[in-house]
Design a protein around this motif. Structure first.
Motif, PDB file in Angstrom:
ATOM      1  N   ARG A  30       0.950  -1.370   0.211  1.00  0.00           N
ATOM      2  CA  ARG A  30       0.024  -0.071  -0.075  1.00  0.00           C
ATOM      3  C   ARG A  30       0.907   1.337  -0.358  1.00  0.00           C
ATOM      4  O   ARG A  30       0.791   2.187  -0.820  1.00  0.00           O
ATOM      5  N   ILE A  31       1.959   1.211   0.633  1.00  0.00           N
ATOM      6  CA  ILE A  31       3.192   2.794   0.858  1.00  0.00           C
ATOM      7  C   ILE A  31       3.743   2.811  -0.565  1.00  0.00           C
ATOM      8  O   ILE A  31       4.032   3.668  -0.993  1.00  0.00           O
ATOM      9  N   GLU A  32       3.766   1.043  -0.948  1.00  0.00           N
ATOM     10  CA  GLU A  32       4.888   1.576  -2.414  1.00  0.00           C
ATOM     11  C   GLU A  32       3.691   1.820  -3.629  1.00  0.00           C
ATOM     12  O   GLU A  32       3.895   2.980  -4.289  1.00  0.00           O
ATOM     13  N   CYS A  33       2.676   1.484  -3.914  1.00  0.00           N
ATOM     14  CA  CYS A  33       1.625   2.233  -4.542  1.00  0.00           C
ATOM     15  C   CYS A  33       0.768   3.460  -4.312  1.00  0.00           C
ATOM     16  O   CYS A  33       1.122   4.465  -5.290  1.00  0.00           O
ATOM     17  N   ILE A  34       1.268   4.184  -3.427  1.00  0.00           N
ATOM     18  CA  ILE A  34       0.699   4.945  -2.567  1.00  0.00           C
ATOM     19  C   ILE A  34       2.083   6.398  -3.514  1.00  0.00           C
ATOM     20  O   ILE A  34       1.843   7.335  -3.573  1.00  0.00           O
ATOM     21  N   ALA A  35       2.888   5.442  -2.671  1.00  0.00           N
ATOM     22  CA  ALA A  35       4.978   6.650  -3.301  1.00  0.00           C
ATOM     23  C   ALA A  35       4.920   6.944  -4.532  1.00  0.00           C
ATOM     24  O   ALA A  35       5.616   7.856  -5.420  1.00  0.00           O
ATOM     25  N   ILE A  36       4.759   5.979  -5.577  1.00  0.00           N
ATOM     26  CA  ILE A  36       4.322   5.808  -6.967  1.00  0.00           C
ATOM     27  C   ILE A  36       3.546   6.211  -7.825  1.00  0.00           C
ATOM     28  O   ILE A  36       3.373   7.534  -8.736  1.00  0.00           O
ATOM     29  N   ASN A  37       2.479   6.225  -7.437  1.00  0.00           N
ATOM     30  CA  ASN A  37       0.896   6.909  -7.743  1.00  0.00           C
ATOM     31  C   ASN A  37       1.037   8.261  -7.231  1.00  0.00           C
ATOM     32  O   ASN A  37       0.115   9.405  -7.784  1.00  0.00           O
ATOM     33  N   GLU A  38       0.692   8.186  -6.049  1.00  0.00           N
ATOM     34  CA  GLU A  38       0.279  10.302  -6.174  1.00  0.00           C
ATOM     35  C   GLU A  38       1.165  10.809  -5.492  1.00  0.00           C
ATOM     36  O   GLU A  38       1.610  12.127  -5.521  1.00  0.00           O
ATOM     37  N   LEU A  39       3.095  10.391  -5.491  1.00  0.00           N
ATOM     38  CA  LEU A  39       4.054  11.145  -5.129  1.00  0.00           C
ATOM     39  C   LEU A  39       5.375  11.436  -6.003  1.00  0.00           C
ATOM     40  O   LEU A  39       6.307  11.685  -5.953  1.00  0.00           O
ATOM     41  N   GLN A  40       4.498  10.073  -7.204  1.00  0.00           N
ATOM     42  CA  GLN A  40       5.686   9.655  -8.093  1.00  0.00           C
ATOM     43  C   GLN A  40       6.468   9.874  -8.827  1.00  0.00           C
ATOM     44  O   GLN A  40       7.850  10.252  -8.481  1.00  0.00           O
ATOM     45  N   MET A  41       6.758   9.048  -6.807  1.00  0.00           N
ATOM     46  CA  MET A  41       7.855   8.778  -6.718  1.00  0.00           C
ATOM     47  C   MET A  41       8.636   7.587  -7.956  1.00  0.00           C
ATOM     48  O   MET A  41       8.022   5.815  -7.868  1.00  0.00           O
ATOM     49  N   HIS A  42      10.130   7.114  -8.128  1.00  0.00           N
ATOM     50  CA  HIS A  42      10.313   5.996  -8.986  1.00  0.00           C
ATOM     51  C   HIS A  42      11.551   4.920  -7.842  1.00  0.00           C
ATOM     52  O   HIS A  42      11.593   5.964  -6.831  1.00  0.00           O
ATOM     53  N   TYR A  43      11.835   3.717  -8.469  1.00  0.00           N
ATOM     54  CA  TYR A  43      13.085   3.156  -8.137  1.00  0.00           C
ATOM     55  C   TYR A  43      14.470   3.399  -8.667  1.00  0.00           C
ATOM     56  O   TYR A  43      14.306   4.113  -9.522  1.00  0.00           O
ATOM     57  N   VAL A  44      15.099   3.979  -7.677  1.00  0.00           N
ATOM     58  CA  VAL A  44      16.410   4.461  -8.045  1.00  0.00           C
ATOM     59  C   VAL A  44      17.505   3.547  -8.650  1.00  0.00           C
ATOM     60  O   VAL A  44      17.208   1.958  -8.206  1.00  0.00           O
ATOM     61  N   ASP A  45      17.650   3.833 -10.037  1.00  0.00           N
ATOM     62  CA  ASP A  45      18.752   2.567 -10.628  1.00  0.00           C
ATOM     63  C   ASP A  45      20.041   2.783  -9.811  1.00  0.00           C
ATOM     64  O   ASP A  45      20.715   4.135 -10.014  1.00  0.00           O
ATOM     65  N   PRO A  46      20.336   1.393  -9.687  1.00  0.00           N
ATOM     66  CA  PRO A  46      21.855   1.784  -9.033  1.00  0.00           C
ATOM     67  C   PRO A  46      22.417   2.404 -10.285  1.00  0.00           C
ATOM     68  O   PRO A  46      24.075   2.977  -9.506  1.00  0.00           O
ATOM     69  N   THR A  47      22.926   2.130 -11.414  1.00  0.00           N
ATOM     70  CA  THR A  47      23.897   3.129 -11.478  1.00  0.00           C
ATOM     71  C   THR A  47      23.664   4.021 -11.839  1.00  0.00           C
ATOM     72  O   THR A  47      25.016   5.202 -12.331  1.00  0.00           O
ATOM     73  N   GLN A  48      22.804   5.166 -11.909  1.00  0.00           N
ATOM     74  CA  GLN A  48      22.903   6.225 -11.453  1.00  0.00           C
ATOM     75  C   GLN A  48      22.686   7.123 -10.810  1.00  0.00           C
ATOM     76  O   GLN A  48      22.402   8.200 -10.411  1.00  0.00           O
ATOM     77  N   ASN A  49      22.872   6.147  -9.411  1.00  0.00           N
ATOM     78  CA  ASN A  49      23.025   6.963  -8.144  1.00  0.00           C
ATOM     79  C   ASN A  49      24.714   7.796  -8.149  1.00  0.00           C
ATOM     80  O   ASN A  49      25.880   6.746  -8.681  1.00  0.00           O
ATOM     81  N   ASN A  50      24.231   8.920  -8.346  1.00  0.00           N
ATOM     82  CA  ASN A  50      25.749   9.409  -7.940  1.00  0.00           C
ATOM     83  C   ASN A  50      26.175  10.060  -6.668  1.00  0.00           C
ATOM     84  O   ASN A  50      25.886  11.309  -6.559  1.00  0.00           O
ATOM     85  N   MET A  51      26.753   9.390  -6.104  1.00  0.00           N
ATOM     86  CA  MET A  51      26.157   9.559  -4.166  1.00  0.00           C
ATOM     87  C   MET A  51      27.719  11.322  -4.044  1.00  0.00           C
ATOM     88  O   MET A  51      27.584  11.988  -3.711  1.00  0.00           O
ATOM     89  N   PHE A  52      28.141  10.436  -4.978  1.00  0.00           N
ATOM     90  CA  PHE A  52      29.903  11.798  -4.863  1.00  0.00           C
ATOM     91  C   PHE A  52      30.390  13.037  -6.030  1.00  0.00           C
ATOM     92  O   PHE A  52      31.365  12.816  -7.061  1.00  0.00           O
ATOM     93  N   ASN A  53      29.408  14.114  -5.865  1.00  0.00           N
ATOM     94  CA  ASN A  53      29.572  15.242  -7.065  1.00  0.00           C
ATOM     95  C   ASN A  53      30.898  16.139  -6.598  1.00  0.00           C
ATOM     96  O   ASN A  53      31.120  16.879  -5.688  1.00  0.00           O
TER      97      ASN A  53
END
Length: 104
Positions: free
Chosen positions: A81-104
């Motif tokens: 349910r929390i995942e559904c609310i995050a995706i549909n209402e808050l437009q959140m998505h899973y982060v791709d580990p390859t796109q994760n840039n922690m050190f800029n």
């Protein structure tokens, strides 16, 4: 002719009780006091029993409400349910580990 004498019933009872029947009067007062105390104790006992039943009914209602709140908490904290609310209402998505840039 003979005169008929009239007796006063109240005086006769008074004389019998207070001059000749002090023990009986005392026992009568004890019996009446005991009867009044029995009535008072019975009334108080019945009042306490009714209060106890009210408390048990309130306890049952609170237990039912507690169980419903526990169920509601479990439903509201369900991961899907929390995942559904995050995706549909808050437009959140899973982060791709390859796109994760922690050190800029």
């Amino acid at each position: 002719m003979m005169k008929k004498r009239q007796y006063n019933l109240v005086n006769i009872i008074y004389n019998d009780l207070f001059f000749y029947g002090k023990q009986q009067l005392f026992l009568l007062l004890l019996v009446l006091t005991s009867a009044m105390l029995v009535i008072l104790v019975t009334y108080n006992t019945r009042s306490m029993i009714m209060d106890r039943e009210k408390i048990f009914l309130e306890k049952d209602a609170l237990d039912t409400e507690w169980r419903n709140l526990i169920l509601e908490e479990k439903i509201l904290s369900d991961h899907s349910r929390i995942e559904c609310i995050a995706i549909n209402e808050l437009q959140m998505h899973y982060v791709d580990p390859t796109q994760n840039n922690m050190f800029n």
